[in-house]
Design an enzyme around this catalytic site. Structure first.
Site, PDB file in Angstrom:
ATOM      1  N   GLY A 270       0.840  -1.192   0.000  1.00 38.94           N
ATOM      2  CA  GLY A 270       0.000   0.000   0.000  1.00 38.94           C
ATOM      3  C   GLY A 270       0.874   1.239   0.000  1.00 38.94           C
ATOM      4  O   GLY A 270       2.053   1.189  -0.372  1.00 38.94           O
TER       5      GLY A 270
ATOM      6  N   ALA B  72       2.257   2.896   2.442  1.00 40.57           N
ATOM      7  CA  ALA B  72       3.440   2.786   3.302  1.00 40.57           C
ATOM      8  C   ALA B  72       4.439   1.797   2.715  1.00 40.57           C
ATOM      9  O   ALA B  72       5.602   2.137   2.470  1.00 40.57           O
ATOM     10  CB  ALA B  72       3.026   2.371   4.710  1.00 40.57           C
TER      11      ALA B  72
ATOM     12  N   HIS C 103     -15.928   5.662  11.442  1.00 34.56           N
ATOM     13  CA  HIS C 103     -16.081   6.788  10.506  1.00 34.56           C
ATOM     14  C   HIS C 103     -17.558   7.165  10.416  1.00 34.56           C
ATOM     15  O   HIS C 103     -18.408   6.303  10.208  1.00 34.56           O
ATOM     16  CB  HIS C 103     -15.548   6.383   9.130  1.00 34.56           C
ATOM     17  CG  HIS C 103     -15.302   7.538   8.205  1.00 34.56           C
ATOM     18  ND1 HIS C 103     -16.316   8.354   7.757  1.00 34.56           N
ATOM     19  CD2 HIS C 103     -14.160   8.015   7.648  1.00 34.56           C
ATOM     20  CE1 HIS C 103     -15.808   9.283   6.956  1.00 34.56           C
ATOM     21  NE2 HIS C 103     -14.498   9.095   6.881  1.00 34.56           N
TER      22      HIS C 103
ATOM     23  N   SER D 108     -16.689   9.697   1.556  1.00 41.15           N
ATOM     24  CA  SER D 108     -15.571  10.491   2.064  1.00 41.15           C
ATOM     25  C   SER D 108     -15.982  11.587   3.036  1.00 41.15           C
ATOM     26  O   SER D 108     -17.004  12.248   2.865  1.00 41.15           O
ATOM     27  CB  SER D 108     -14.835  11.133   0.886  1.00 41.15           C
ATOM     28  OG  SER D 108     -13.940  12.119   1.344  1.00 41.15           O
TER      29      SER D 108
ATOM     30  N   ARG E 123     -13.925  12.788  13.620  1.00 42.23           N
ATOM     31  CA  ARG E 123     -14.750  11.620  13.314  1.00 42.23           C
ATOM     32  C   ARG E 123     -15.376  10.976  14.543  1.00 42.23           C
ATOM     33  O   ARG E 123     -16.524  10.528  14.503  1.00 42.23           O
ATOM     34  CB  ARG E 123     -13.899  10.581  12.568  1.00 42.23           C
ATOM     35  CG  ARG E 123     -13.535  11.052  11.179  1.00 42.23           C
ATOM     36  CD  ARG E 123     -12.571  10.117  10.490  1.00 42.23           C
ATOM     37  NE  ARG E 123     -12.325  10.605   9.127  1.00 42.23           N
ATOM     38  CZ  ARG E 123     -11.495  10.014   8.283  1.00 42.23           C
ATOM     39  NH1 ARG E 123     -10.828   8.940   8.654  1.00 42.23           N
ATOM     40  NH2 ARG E 123     -11.337  10.498   7.069  1.00 42.23           N
TER      41      ARG E 123
END
Length: 666
Positions: free
Chosen positions: A43, A45, A267, A285, A338
């Site tokens: 990914g 990272a 989220h 999003s 969040r």
């Protein structure tokens, strides 16, 4: 008790990273060719780390369980990436990003790491622009920014609602260049099954070829995990179905401490659950909260009419709507962090104001933004601002340019047009702030074993601010690990290649084979998903958006019993020497069944509320999280054979550059 040495450099906060880089050991370019590094996960990272390490001259072996590195779950990230460039001239700075991140994490993150993250954030944008990442630009051609929750500035760079995809393609292109040079050897469709430790140092991994079932030994001088978070512990989450915690859990069982497992992010802006048939949830999003207003009806009779289909949300007059975030948090409004937004949605739905058939949804409404943008465009173009149809069309065009793919995705899933009727959203598991404990150099408690991105705990405390996951992944991979790993590898330039023909590799491989044999020959009566769903329900109901002592104790008991039943009753079709996704899934669920118990134990021990960890016994009269000063530490768990027997070690959090105070967003 083991002592956790975070290796935070001395000196003023703003100078720590620069001074540290000036003093650590380096490996000269000729010697880098003698050193092998394994990177697990591709990914943002892992991909950025593999590309950068190879560019520097190390020999890199990269592993992913997907068919291509570009299928890593980072590709699903939507809203943006933070950086303290202050392009908007609205008062942003490195310190402001540092402060917002510490406060957003409810004062439960490590000060030095967070400041470094804010410091290198600006480099990430330059790097990605140079790679060709198509960030949104304003009318004059400059990079555009928008705001995210928990901040009062616009610092989020974005590419519509597909920022993760564009950033990952940049890292993937950088990887491909190194694959072409022969500096990265790429192993697709391979899963790490265990880490191999020789003389106390991570010296390789055991991997399984997911296509053939073959078990392989791979050696290196250091091992880097960029394997993401453990949110699929809850079964239903916004993670990709394949996302798992197995690599991190395997190294935990080999001696790497696991930090803050109970810190999980819910989220607030996800498409609600529609039934038991679902296997995952979809994120909408957080960037939508820039322009969308969140509300529920004020009157219960309107709620009932909406649920039975006799009333549309667009029929409810403005004065009969409760814009509850704007009401409760006037300074931040819809852009509170969040954890705050999620709990507020749960509170409204628990009070009976949820707007879908299950009573677990609130509205995210773009009507006001469409009108506002439409009038502005009509004014700019010299057109009639009182022409409602024209204003609506112009406004929709602006919204489409900013969020079009998100609206399209919502319509495909829900079969409602969000331009015409408000979206329905509800909180869902999305990210894990907990992960492997690492020091300032991103090394775990196992020498030579590193953890980067979401797989470590280091930057977000008890709650991650939106658009900071991509920032941390790329900061770790491009700008932190490539420096710090050299400090360790400088001692290996005369070690020579690591052999896989040793008893340590043989023992690790045999343990992997025994576990696979046990799973495939179990011949139980129930599917892997049967156990995963049951675990998910325990986690969501008793360790989810709010927790209490009674539920957490029950969860530990129930998960232990479910784990015992799993090993007696799980049935896996097929064989081990073929492409067998049920077998791969079984291994991951087996690990979740252990991690879930440690999660509950960590939540039980932490007798406070902070960020994403909300203990019902510890809340203010207004229902906000109530921190306790005696818990201002990182919990780092040492494996002792069973999750219930794990031992907690503590890293005290010291704030010398920031005042710890009430976390108010009012």
């Amino acid at each position: 008790m083991a002592i956790l040495d975070s290796k935070i450099p001395e000196g003023p906060l703003a100078d720590k990273w620069t001074n540290h880089k000036n003093k650590i050991n380096l490996v000269n370019p000729a010697n880098k060719r003698l050193i092998d590094v394994i990177v697990v996960g591709t990914g943002l990272a892992g991909g950025s780390a593999a590309a950068t390490l190879a560019e520097l001259g190390y020999n890199v072996k990269a592993f992913c369980f997907q068919d291509s590195p570009r299928r890593a779950h980072s590709i699903a990230a939507q809203g943006g990436i933070n950086a303290a460039k202050n392009y908007q001239g609205d008062g942003d700075s490195t310190y402001r990003l540092f402060y917002d991140t510490i406060k957003g994490g409810d004062y439960r993150s490590r000060e030095a790491n967070v400041y470094r993250l804010a410091e290198v954030s600006t480099n990430i944008i330059d790097q990605c622009v140079a790679q060709g990442v198509p960030f949104a630009r304003d009318y004059g051609g400059l990079l555009d920014n928008r705001s995210f929750g928990g901040v009062l500035v616009s610092r989020t760079f974005y590419a519509k609602g597909q920022t993760g995809q564009q950033l990952l393609l940049g890292a993937y292109a950088a990887m491909n260049r190194q694959i072409g040079r022969g500096k990265i050897k790429m192993y697709n469709r391979h899963e790490m099954m265990d880490v191999v430790i020789v003389d106390g140092k991570a010296r390789g991994i055991i991997a399984r070829n997911l296509v053939t079932g073959e078990i392989e030994r791979h050696a290196a001088h250091a091992v880097v995990l960029g394997t993401g978070g453990y949110g699929n512990l809850f079964y239903l989450s916004t993670y990709a179905m394949g996302s798992n915690a197995s690599a991190a859990w395997k190294v935990h069982k080999r001696g790497a401490f696991f930090a803050n497992p109970c810190y999980t992010q819910i989220h607030p802006t996800c498409i609600p659950v529609s039934g038991d048939h679902q296997s995952k949830l979809t994120l909408m999003s957080e960037s939508l909260r820039n322009d969308g207003r969140i509300w529920v009806p004020k009157n219960k009779e309107d709620v009932e009419a909406i649920r039975n289909g006799s009333l549309k949300p667009t029929d409810i007059a403005e004065e009969n709507r409760d814009y509850y975030l704007e009401r409760r948090y006037p300074a931040f409004g819809n852009l509170v962090p969040r954890d705050v937004a999620s709990r507020a949605a749960k509170e409204r739905c628990d009070a009976g104001y949820g707007v879908n058939k299950t009573g677990e949804a609130v509205y995210l409404d773009f009507a006001a933004a469409i009108e506002r943008y439409g009038k502005e465009q009509a004014h700019v173009k010299g057109l009639n601002e009182d022409d409602k149809a024209l204003v609506t069309k112009l406004g929709k065009d602006i919204i489409k340019a900013k969020y079009g793919n998100l609206f399209q995705m919502y319509e495909k899933i829900v079969d409602q047009n969000p331009y015409e009727t408000p979206m329905m959203i509800y909180p869902a598991v999305h990210y894990t702030m907990g992960g492997l404990w690492v020091d300032y150099n991103l090394m775990t408690t196992v020498e030579g074993l590193y953890s980067i991105g979401e797989s470590n705990f280091s930057d977000h405390g008890a709650n991650r601010l939106g658009a900071s996951a991509l920032m941390q992944g790329l900061a770790d991979g491009y700008f932190v690990l490539p420096y710090t790993i050299g400090d360790y590898l400088a001692h290996d330039i005369r070690t020579g290649p690591i052999s896989t023909a040793t008893k340590e590799f043989e023992e690790a491989e045999n343990e992997v084979r025994e576990r696979i044999d046990k799973l495939i020959n179990n011949n139980g009566t129930k599917s892997v998903d049967h156990f995963h769903k049951k675990l998910g329900k325990i986690m969501w109901n008793k360790c989810g958006m709010s927790r209490n002592e009674k539920d957490l104790k029950e969860a530990m008991t129930e998960i232990a019993a479910l784990r015992e039943e799993f090993w007696k009753e799980v049935r896996i079709p097929g064989t081990q020497n073929e492409f067998n996704e049920e077998l791969a899934k079984a291994g991951r669920v087996a690990d979740f069944l252990e991690l879930g118990e440690l999660f509950a134990k960590d939540a039980l021990v932490r007798e406070e509320s902070a960020g994403g960890h909300f203990r019902e016994e510890y809340q203010t009269p207004e229902g906000e999280a109530l921190r306790r000063p005696e818990f201002k530490y990182v919990s780092a768990w040492e494996y002792k054979g069973e999750p219930a027997d794990s031992v907690e070690h503590k890293e005290d959090l010291v704030y010398e550059n920031i005042e710890v105070k009430e976390r108010s967003y009012k």
